[in-house]
Design an enzyme around this catalytic site. Sequence first.
Site, short mmCIF file in Angstrom:
data_model
loop_
_atom_site.label_atom_id
_atom_site.label_comp_id
_atom_site.label_asym_id
_atom_site.label_seq_id
_atom_site.Cartn_x
_atom_site.Cartn_y
_atom_site.Cartn_z
N ASP A 244 -5.89 -5.61 -2.67
CA ASP A 244 -4.70 -6.46 -2.49
C ASP A 244 -3.47 -6.02 -3.29
O ASP A 244 -2.42 -5.72 -2.72
CB ASP A 244 -5.04 -7.94 -2.75
CG ASP A 244 -5.42 -8.24 -4.20
OD1 ASP A 244 -5.86 -7.32 -4.92
OD2 ASP A 244 -5.28 -9.41 -4.61
N ALA B 120 -1.73 -8.73 5.50
CA ALA B 120 -0.52 -9.47 5.90
C ALA B 120 0.17 -10.03 4.67
O ALA B 120 1.37 -9.82 4.45
CB ALA B 120 -0.88 -10.60 6.87
N GLY B 121 -0.60 -10.75 3.84
CA GLY B 121 -0.03 -11.36 2.64
C GLY B 121 0.44 -10.31 1.64
O GLY B 121 1.50 -10.46 1.02
N ASP B 122 -0.32 -9.24 1.48
CA ASP B 122 0.02 -8.19 0.51
C ASP B 122 1.34 -7.51 0.89
O ASP B 122 2.19 -7.24 0.03
CB ASP B 122 -1.06 -7.10 0.45
CG ASP B 122 -2.45 -7.66 0.24
OD1 ASP B 122 -2.57 -8.76 -0.34
OD2 ASP B 122 -3.43 -7.01 0.66
#
Length: 304
Positions: free
Chosen positions: A33, A260-262
């Site tokens: 991450d 997506a979040g990273d």
Amino acid sequence: MNERHHRVLAIGECMVEMAPRADGAYTRNFAGDTFNTAWYMRRLLPEAWSVDYCSAVGEDRISDHMLGFMQKAGIGTDSVLRISGRTVGLYMIELDNGERSFSYWRGQSAAKLLARDREVLSAALAGTDIVLFSGITLAILSEEDRRNLLYALAEARRRGTRVAFDPNMRLRLWPNVAVMCAAVAAAAEVADIVLPSFDEDGQYYGETSPLETIARYRNAGASTIVVKNGVGRIHAEGREEGVVTFDPQPVAQVVDTTAAGDSFNAGFLSARLSGASLGDAIGRGAQVAAQVIGKRGALVDIDV
Ligand code: ADP
């Protein structure tokens, strides 16, 4: 302004990823991450910025390959410790009728020891403009090393480093929900920027609106909070800007939501570091994430 001396540091674990190909063979990649965020930030920030990774690897060949991969991507590895007798963690992706499942081998990974020495951490943090860590970074550490890390981050923050934290709550890495939530709360106390995902924070803290998530992190002392919510509305708050919302453009063909979040975090933080407003930086984060979920894999080519 002389941009030469700006420095980003991400702290956490990068792993070997074994990903299946259509022909049944496996491809070896590297991902994780905080590392994914560093990788995208390297692409998004001007050359004048340095992007470094802080972690620990072994002294074996695969650890050499991982460091080589980081360096080739332009990421500084001076803050990656080498620990004899340990190696890097690995995960394998299994595809079953298009559904992805993950198996992990990381119990003895070198990265679990990245925070065993406060002075080494302080040296890594020295002169850093912004540092990023996550709930996964915390989850792999012993309780004592977690305290070392938070201590070093608090000290760096007092010296002017901005601290960014993505709670990234992965229950399977923790003994139970209470321990995980307590660790996230302790981390939030040393953070300026918190980048949670509502599907996790809402679930584990029993929050029914992203505004409750924002209030909790504001009360912990964060000055910027951005609550991601998949394709749903992003809610954010900045000390100066107040509440800001943003509706991501739905991606027509979602191929793989890994990172997506990273990648959102990378787009958001890079834009903020380049002086963008809170709303514009969220838009940038969403734009980067939209490109990433349209392709297979954690680390993909994006238009910068
Ligand atoms: P995480 O990967 O941490 O769970 P999210 O799933 O909340 O994070 O996604 C992070 C960001 O990626 C979102 O805020 C949004 O900008 C973008 N995103 C995720 N899923 C979609 C989607 N289906 N369509 C468009 N954007 C998306």
